[in-house]
Design an enzyme around this catalytic site. Structure first.
Site, PDB file in Angstrom:
ATOM      1  N   GLU A 395       0.343  88.782  72.956  1.00 59.02           N
ATOM      2  CA  GLU A 395      -0.463  89.724  72.187  1.00 59.02           C
ATOM      3  C   GLU A 395      -1.932  89.352  72.384  1.00 59.02           C
ATOM      4  OE1 GLU A 395       0.948  89.250  68.158  1.00 59.02           O
ATOM      5  OE2 GLU A 395      -1.070  89.175  67.370  1.00 59.02           O
ATOM      6  N   HIS A 480       6.966  83.835  63.291  1.00 55.33           N
ATOM      7  CA  HIS A 480       8.142  84.691  63.491  1.00 55.33           C
ATOM      8  C   HIS A 480       9.444  83.925  63.342  1.00 55.33           C
ATOM      9  CE1 HIS A 480       5.447  87.287  66.391  1.00 55.33           C
ATOM     10  NE2 HIS A 480       5.102  87.430  65.119  1.00 55.33           N
ATOM     11  N   ASN A 518       7.111  91.136  68.768  1.00 56.41           N
ATOM     12  CA  ASN A 518       6.958  90.870  67.336  1.00 56.41           C
ATOM     13  C   ASN A 518       8.168  91.463  66.596  1.00 56.41           C
ATOM     14  OD1 ASN A 518       4.526  91.544  68.915  1.00 56.41           O
ATOM     15  ND2 ASN A 518       3.507  90.502  67.250  1.00 56.41           N
TER      16      ASN A 518
HETATM   17  P1  FAE Z   1      10.091  88.419  54.602  1.00 61.49           P
HETATM   18  O1  FAE Z   1       9.223  89.564  54.942  1.00 61.49           O
HETATM   19  O2  FAE Z   1       9.602  87.039  54.876  1.00 61.49           O
HETATM   20  O3  FAE Z   1      10.455  88.550  53.045  1.00 61.49           O
HETATM   21  C1  FAE Z   1      11.172  87.574  52.341  1.00 61.49           C
HETATM   22  C2  FAE Z   1      10.712  87.576  50.889  1.00 61.49           C
HETATM   23  O4  FAE Z   1      11.617  86.790  50.111  1.00 61.49           O
HETATM   24  C3  FAE Z   1       9.330  86.959  50.674  1.00 61.49           C
HETATM   25  O5  FAE Z   1       8.526  87.841  49.935  1.00 61.49           O
HETATM   26  C4  FAE Z   1       9.617  85.668  49.901  1.00 61.49           C
HETATM   27  O6  FAE Z   1       8.579  85.309  48.992  1.00 61.49           O
HETATM   28  C5  FAE Z   1      10.897  86.011  49.172  1.00 61.49           C
HETATM   29  N1  FAE Z   1      11.710  84.846  48.835  1.00 61.49           N
HETATM   30  C6  FAE Z   1      11.999  83.781  49.616  1.00 61.49           C
HETATM   31  N2  FAE Z   1      12.831  82.916  48.978  1.00 61.49           N
HETATM   32  C7  FAE Z   1      13.066  83.476  47.742  1.00 61.49           C
HETATM   33  C8  FAE Z   1      13.848  83.052  46.622  1.00 61.49           C
HETATM   34  N3  FAE Z   1      14.564  81.919  46.644  1.00 61.49           N
HETATM   35  N4  FAE Z   1      13.848  83.837  45.522  1.00 61.49           N
HETATM   36  C9  FAE Z   1      13.129  84.985  45.497  1.00 61.49           C
HETATM   37  N5  FAE Z   1      12.368  85.426  46.541  1.00 61.49           N
HETATM   38  C10 FAE Z   1      12.353  84.678  47.652  1.00 61.49           C
HETATM   39  O7  FAE Z   1      11.510  88.531  55.306  1.00 61.49           O
HETATM   40  N6  FAE Z   1       5.807  90.594  62.729  1.00 61.49           N
HETATM   41  C11 FAE Z   1       5.592  91.698  63.473  1.00 61.49           C
HETATM   42  O8  FAE Z   1       6.543  92.388  63.849  1.00 61.49           O
HETATM   43  N7  FAE Z   1       4.308  92.082  63.808  1.00 61.49           N
HETATM   44  C12 FAE Z   1       3.220  91.346  63.436  1.00 61.49           C
HETATM   45  O9  FAE Z   1       2.079  91.725  63.739  1.00 61.49           O
HETATM   46  C13 FAE Z   1       3.430  90.166  62.694  1.00 61.49           C
HETATM   47  N8  FAE Z   1       2.395  89.371  62.335  1.00 61.49           N
HETATM   48  C14 FAE Z   1       2.612  88.313  61.498  1.00 61.49           C
HETATM   49  C15 FAE Z   1       1.534  87.573  61.028  1.00 61.49           C
HETATM   50  C16 FAE Z   1       1.726  86.553  60.102  1.00 61.49           C
HETATM   51  C17 FAE Z   1       0.565  85.758  59.608  1.00 61.49           C
HETATM   52  C18 FAE Z   1       3.041  86.270  59.623  1.00 61.49           C
HETATM   53  C19 FAE Z   1       3.286  85.185  58.600  1.00 61.49           C
HETATM   54  C20 FAE Z   1       4.116  86.986  60.096  1.00 61.49           C
HETATM   55  C21 FAE Z   1       3.921  87.995  61.035  1.00 61.49           C
HETATM   56  N9  FAE Z   1       4.987  88.760  61.512  1.00 61.49           N
HETATM   57  C22 FAE Z   1       4.759  89.841  62.307  1.00 61.49           C
HETATM   58  C23 FAE Z   1       6.377  88.429  61.142  1.00 61.49           C
HETATM   59  C24 FAE Z   1       6.953  89.349  60.071  1.00 61.49           C
HETATM   60  O10 FAE Z   1       6.066  89.481  58.995  1.00 61.49           O
HETATM   61  C25 FAE Z   1       8.297  88.770  59.606  1.00 61.49           C
HETATM   62  O11 FAE Z   1       9.147  88.710  60.733  1.00 61.49           O
HETATM   63  C26 FAE Z   1       8.955  89.602  58.525  1.00 61.49           C
HETATM   64  O12 FAE Z   1       8.140  89.673  57.381  1.00 61.49           O
HETATM   65  C27 FAE Z   1      10.307  89.027  58.141  1.00 61.49           C
HETATM   66  O13 FAE Z   1      10.958  89.980  57.319  1.00 61.49           O
HETATM   67  P2  FAE Z   1      12.148  89.548  56.378  1.00 61.49           P
HETATM   68  O14 FAE Z   1      12.658  90.751  55.691  1.00 61.49           O
HETATM   69  O15 FAE Z   1      13.107  88.718  57.155  1.00 61.49           O
END
Ligand code: FAE
Length: 539
Positions: A395, A480, A518
């Site tokens: 990227e 990721h 991503n």
């Molecule tokens: P996620 O979005 O992480 O959600 C999980 C939620 O569960 C979170 O809000 C937690 O706080 C919550 N949680 C965890 N444990 C507990 C618990 N015990 N009790 C209650 N709540 C809990 O999961 N991906 C892209 O495709 N494009 C991008 O441009 C991109 N940029 C990124 C930049 C950064 C800085 C970061 C950190 C990630 C980036 N990603 C990107 C990755 C993407 O945000 C990530 O793959 C997804 O958010 C994962 O989705 P999930 O539904 O697995």
């Protein structure tokens, strides 16, 4: 994130109830409390048909589709609601001066780019349930979003559908035709994905860095691909014209975008709440799930304040539980619950197949006649595709410092073969990850397949000042995290956890370590596929 939505009132009340910190009280004093009645968070002893752990992509898709099918859903999220402005009138901390809102329970920032011109740039911050978690597993730092909306609150919005030819390597047990005909389009539409106007891209100051990235890639014979995003490009155009408050053009990204980005709160979660069937308890952390004597599952939950202190312990009963705590959150819970006897029948695949999507970062120092611009949009819109030949998709990332740096910066996703495993460390009472730092060498090698060639063609060198003193590669982290409850291994082919009817994984934990691009569009599309099947057959 309008100030008038009901969710604001919910969260403000939750915020008042939960906060024990001076920072929180100061905030409230300035913003004032809402007089409107607010639904209370989940009550101790409650019984719910469906409990969803986490409010990221997987959890939001599950909640919306279940609610649309007539099922009441309660979502439990350990992070904050992020709909209440601070004393500066903004919900999220800026990038250049991260404050208490920036980091999850840290007293010092842990910025992915730790140095500039060789000097450390981290700073002290008050301990607070901030938006970005830099979770340290010894060998690797895993960045994750915390709050209602999960990773969508902090990510770069790059909404990439992998090339179809690569899909069978990403999710071998999933029918690619169905994904590309139905679920990827459904996910892109639900997420509000849009594409940049190419004519604008070619002329606007804020993408000069990306045009330099394109030029260098193409001069070395690499394919440059435009990447869709969930940031509203029409809003960004207005930012450039100074017609609206700036967010992407004000360096905002890692600690939240105050404007412009269609995070899940504005898409899936807004739709879910509009059904009237979805409630969310923020600042609530699930610690245990175990079979209930009368059927269903007993879920133990800690309510926390903004210092992370537990202010209440709750036990609720749910007929079904969806693990959507993210790859790390879901894996940690399941591995602990299997080892400690709460869910002993989870199979041996739980905790395995975890990968970093091959993330490595690098900067290149350009010549003085090749400036990348002092104004840089924080939302990337392009990448260099050398996956088939060299195993890397890079990227073209911004380095939005507000000054001319003459630097090109990249986040590479690489075809790393390495997979780690989570395990329960009983003496320490925590879940460990056996990631090896040396594993990043193969990712660096793949990224070099692009950048060594570009450097040689352009007569340029790598930056050595961004990740320490004389350190070229940002190989200490991932944005990721993927895997840990891999589809068709720890679960059946639709995310049903083996051994426990009514328990599901529906987030990035299902994906075995790599998506070639991503990941969030793939996480969303897979959740759309799985929930459709689960609604049709299980409910
Ligand atoms: P996620 O979005 O992480 O959600 C999980 C939620 O569960 C979170 O809000 C937690 O706080 C919550 N949680 C965890 N444990 C507990 C618990 N015990 N009790 C209650 N709540 C809990 O999961 N991906 C892209 O495709 N494009 C991008 O441009 C991109 N940029 C990124 C930049 C950064 C800085 C970061 C950190 C990630 C980036 N990603 C990107 C990755 C993407 O945000 C990530 O793959 C997804 O958010 C994962 O989705 P999930 O539904 O697995």
């Amino acid at each position: 994130m309008s100030d008038t939505t009901p969710s604001l009132r919910v969260s403000r009340r939750g915020f008042i109830a939960g906060t024990g910190s001076i920072v929180g009280l100061g905030l409230l004093g300035r913003t004032g409390a809402s007089a409107a009645p607010a639904p209370a968070p989940i009550a101790n002893g409650a019984r719910v048909p469906v409990l969803v752990i986490g409010t990221g992509y997987g959890g939001s898709v599950a909640a919306l589709r279940l609610a649309q099918a007539g099922v009441d859903v309660h979502m439990v999220e350990m992070g904050m609601t992020w709909d209440t402005p601070g004393s500066d009138g903004k919900i999220f901390s800026g990038m250049t001066a991260p404050d208490y809102r920036a980091y999850w329970l840290r007293t010092r920032t842990k910025q992915p780019i730790s140095n500039f011109l060789g000097f450390p740039i981290d700073r002290d911050v008050p301990k607070y349930t901030g938006i970005l978690d830099a979770e340290d597993f010894g060998g690797i730092l895993v960045y994750q979003g915390r709050g209602v909306g999960g990773g969508s609150l902090v990510n770069g919005g790059m909404a990439v559908t992998p090339k179809r030819s690569r899909f069978s390597a990403i999710l071998p047990s999933v029918n690619a035709d169905e994904m590309y005909n139905v679920y990827y389009p459904r996910a892109n539409s639900g997420l509000g994905v849009n594409e940049i106007d190419r004519a604008w891209f070619d002329t606007t100051d804020c993408y000069q860095y990306a045009r330099v990235g394109r030029k260098h890639a193409q001069r070395s014979g690499f394919e440059f691909v435009y990447v869709p995003n969930v940031y509203d490009f029409n809003y960004m155009k207005q930012e450039a014209a100074n017609a609206v408050p700036r967010s992407a053009l004000n360096t905002e990204i890692l600690y939240g975008n105050n404007y412009g980005k269609k995070s899940l709160q504005k898409t899936y979660l807004a739709q879910a709440k509009a059904t009237g069937r979805v409630a969310i308890s923020a600042q609530h952390r699930v610690t245990s799930v175990s079979p209930a004597s009368g059927g269903g599952y007993t879920v133990a939950i800690e309510q926390i304040d903004t210092t992370g202190a537990v202010v209440a312990n709750k036990t609720v009963t749910a007929a079904r539980v969806f693990f959507a705590a993210g790859s790390v959150g879901t894996s940690k819970l399941l591995v602990k619950l299997r080892a400690t006897g709460a869910l002993p029948n989870l199979n041996g695949e739980v905790g395995k197949g975890w990968g970093d999507n091959g993330n490595v970062m690098v900067g290149r120092a350009n010549h003085l006649w090749d400036p990348t611009g002092s104004l840089q949009s924080s939302m990337p819109t392009g990448g260099i595709d050398n996956w088939d030949a060299g195993g890397a998709f890079a990227e073209v990332a911004p380095l939005p410092t507000g000054i001319e740096t003459y630097a090109s910066f990249y986040l590479s996703i690489t075809n790393t073969p390495h997979r780690a495993e989570f395990s329960w460390n009983s003496s320490a009472g925590r879940v460990d990850l056996n990631w090896q730092t040396a594993w990043k060498q193969s990712s660096i090698g793949m990224a070099k397949s692009i950048f060594d060639k570009i450097n040689s063609k352009e007569g340029t060198i790598y930056r050595t000042d961004l990740f320490g003193t004389y350190k070229v590669w940002g190989d200490h982290l991932t944005y990721h995290p993927l895997g840990g409850a891999v589809l068709n291994k720890a679960t059946d082919n639709y995310g049903r956890l083996q051994g426990y009817p009514g328990l599901y994984a529906i987030d990035g934990s299902l994906i075995p370590g790599n998506t070639s691009v991503n990941p969030f569009v793939t996480i969303t599309a897979l959740a759309e596929r799985n929930i459709e099947k689960i609604i049709a057959t299980d409910l």
